[in-house]
Design a protein around this motif. Structure first.
Motif, mmCIF file in Angstrom:
data_model
loop_
_atom_site.group_PDB
_atom_site.id
_atom_site.type_symbol
_atom_site.label_atom_id
_atom_site.label_comp_id
_atom_site.label_asym_id
_atom_site.label_seq_id
_atom_site.Cartn_x
_atom_site.Cartn_y
_atom_site.Cartn_z
ATOM 1 N N ARG A 69 7.434 -26.054 5.686
ATOM 2 C CA ARG A 69 6.114 -25.619 5.201
ATOM 3 C C ARG A 69 5.147 -25.440 6.364
ATOM 4 O O ARG A 69 4.326 -24.511 6.358
ATOM 5 N N ILE A 70 5.239 -26.312 7.359
ATOM 6 C CA ILE A 70 4.353 -26.188 8.522
ATOM 7 C C ILE A 70 4.649 -24.895 9.281
ATOM 8 O O ILE A 70 3.740 -24.128 9.621
ATOM 9 N N TYR A 71 5.915 -24.641 9.537
ATOM 10 C CA TYR A 71 6.281 -23.424 10.276
ATOM 11 C C TYR A 71 5.969 -22.162 9.469
ATOM 12 O O TYR A 71 5.570 -21.136 10.029
ATOM 13 N N LEU A 109 8.809 -30.517 4.783
ATOM 14 C CA LEU A 109 7.525 -30.576 5.490
ATOM 15 C C LEU A 109 7.553 -29.685 6.726
ATOM 16 O O LEU A 109 6.622 -28.889 6.944
ATOM 17 N N LYS A 110 8.584 -29.799 7.515
ATOM 18 C CA LYS A 110 8.697 -28.970 8.716
ATOM 19 C C LYS A 110 8.727 -27.493 8.346
ATOM 20 O O LYS A 110 8.080 -26.657 8.995
ATOM 21 N N LEU A 123 -3.293 -29.761 9.115
ATOM 22 C CA LEU A 123 -2.893 -28.927 10.252
ATOM 23 C C LEU A 123 -3.582 -27.566 10.222
ATOM 24 O O LEU A 123 -3.909 -27.009 11.269
ATOM 25 N N ILE A 134 6.790 -29.775 17.050
ATOM 26 C CA ILE A 134 6.117 -30.721 16.162
ATOM 27 C C ILE A 134 6.718 -32.099 16.414
ATOM 28 O O ILE A 134 7.938 -32.278 16.309
ATOM 29 N N GLU A 192 2.935 -33.475 1.151
ATOM 30 C CA GLU A 192 3.287 -32.409 2.091
ATOM 31 C C GLU A 192 2.185 -31.359 2.207
ATOM 32 O O GLU A 192 1.810 -30.945 3.302
ATOM 33 N N VAL A 207 -0.119 -30.196 5.526
ATOM 34 C CA VAL A 207 -0.275 -28.809 5.963
ATOM 35 C C VAL A 207 -1.761 -28.420 5.987
ATOM 36 O O VAL A 207 -2.211 -27.715 6.897
ATOM 37 N N TYR A 232 3.513 -21.832 7.298
ATOM 38 C CA TYR A 232 2.065 -21.622 7.376
ATOM 39 C C TYR A 232 1.692 -21.039 8.744
ATOM 40 O O TYR A 232 0.897 -20.081 8.823
ATOM 41 N N VAL A 253 2.164 -29.916 18.206
ATOM 42 C CA VAL A 253 1.514 -30.659 17.129
ATOM 43 C C VAL A 253 2.060 -32.077 17.147
ATOM 44 O O VAL A 253 3.265 -32.276 17.286
#
Length: 418
Positions: free
Chosen positions: A215-217, A212-213, A274, A230, A267, A271, A219, A255
């Motif tokens: 994928r967030i970074y 998850l972390k 966000l 985060i 997940e 994203v 994106y 975030v």
């Protein structure tokens, strides 16, 4: 205008405001039984939808009771000379205008909070508990209340002291300096709220390393959004409802994800949520809201400066001795219709910005993960799927779920056709 005319005008404003709100609530409640829109037919089975309708109905009836009690108490206090009595009590406590103002508003605040406690307790431990939302213990409820009261007194009292000092220093032109002060405080809180205030109520921990972390970074990197931190907040201590938000600017930007959000969504759905929030930053909605709020504060303070010296304002609420604090309260009551109008405008722009942030998420990530996340959040919150258009226009800062889904999917279809 005479003090007597202002007195009756205040009563009229209180009654009209109450009547308008009750009409809106009634119109909205009449649609609770409407069938589910096509876009959200898969959201509930019949049993879950009945639970959703029951939740809305209970809150509607409880809101009617609470609003009626609030109106009757306010009118009784005003008509019986309660504000005059409170002002005399404040004068007996302190001979200084600032001390009187702090005592006056402090007692008024505490009185309102104490009278509202039974309603808040019932809302949390009966209604929210009955429908499976509440996770708060009585100890946490009371601790939150005490902390909230302390913060309100520190920040509210501190701001009042500074504004009154500015008024005593420069006279009618105080509004310019008060405007600068309040705007600076607003910016400061936007920057450091998560660091200073949130830890008083919740535990925040950095998001653990993992998919998850990553994928967030990933994106954030793709859309050129510099993301520093985060955090995960323990929202589940109080409720099963989920949320996520951004705070701060520049290198203070962070975030915050509720642990319930991570639990409820996949997940890619997290994203997508966000991505929607990033859209607010990329489309400058945060800056617009901050500047607009500052402008409205400036206008309000300027209008206040024109009337603060009129003794009729103080006399209108039954206070014998004109004072800054009595005039301030009277002005707040009289200014409320204008606040309602500006609220309508701000809600219009807020709904518009939500559509734009949805579009940003669709263009830079995907539409369907956002749609599915909105559906899940709506289902888990037992949200109203069939709100009345008038209620949406006046009260909603976000578009209804069906409008957001329709907008996302229509835009996606149009992009595929091209």
């Amino acid at each position: 205008m005479t003090a007597e005319a202002l007195y009756y005008l205040i009563i009229g404003i209180l009654l009209l405001d109450y009547l308008a709100d009750r009409i809106l609530d009634y119109l909205n409640a009449r649609r609770f039984g409407d069938p589910m829109p096509e876009e959200v037919r898969d959201l509930y089975d019949q049993e879950a939808y009945q639970k959703s309708q029951a939740y809305k109905t209970v809150n509607y009836r409880f809101g009617l009771l609470a609003a009626t009690a609030s109106l009757l108490i306010t009118l009784a206090f005003l008509i019986s000379g309660g504000f005059g009595w409170l002002d005399s009590l404040a004068a007996s406590v302190s001979p200084h205008p600032v001390g009187q103002a702090l005592t006056f508003f402090g007692l008024l605040f505490l009185g309102g909070e104490i009278l509202g406690l039974p309603f808040a307790y019932y809302q949390t431990f009966v209604i929210e508990e009955r429908f499976g939302f509440n996770k708060q213990t009585p100890a946490l409820f009371w601790t939150d209340k005490l902390k909230g009261w302390a913060l309100a007194m520190v920040f509210g009292g501190g701001m009042l002291v500074l504004v009154m000092w500015l008024y005593a220093w420069v006279g009618q032109g105080f509004w310019v300096y008060a405007w600068i002060l309040i705007t600076a405080f607003t910016v400061f809180m936007n920057l450091f709220y998560s660091r200073l205030i949130v830890p008083l109520f919740n535990r925040q921990q950095p998001l653990e390393d993992g998919p998850l972390k990553d994928r967030i970074y990933e994106y954030a990197r793709q859309v050129g959004f510099e993301l520093q931190k985060i955090f995960v907040i323990d929202g589940s201590r109080r409720s099963t409802k989920a949320n996520a938000y951004f705070s701060g600017f520049g290198n203070q930007r962070r975030v915050t994800l509720y642990d319930t959000l991570i639990k409820d969504l996949e997940e890619q759905e997290v994203v997508a949520v966000l991505a929607h929030e990033v859209g607010h930053y990329k489309r400058n909605h945060i800056l617009f809201n901050l500047l607009t709020s500052a402008a409205l504060t400036g206008v309000t303070l300027y209008v206040l400066s024109l009337f603060i010296n009129h003794p009729e304002l103080s006399l209108a609420i039954g206070v014998d001795r004109p004072s800054f604090h009595a005039a301030l309260l009277s002005f707040a009551l009289l200014y409320s219709p204008i606040s309602e109008i500006t609220g309508l405008v701000m809600n219009y722009f807020s709904r518009k910005f939500e559509f734009e942030a949805d579009a940003f998420a669709r263009e830079t990530f995907a539409a369907e993960p956002l749609v599915s996340s909105l559906k899940k959040l709506s289902r888990n919150h037992l949200s109203n799927l069939t709100p009345h258009p008038a209620y949406v226009f006046v009260r909603y800062s976000h578009p209804p779920l069906t409008a957001r889904i329709r907008n996302l999917r229509d835009a996606e279809k149009g992009r595929k056709v091209r």
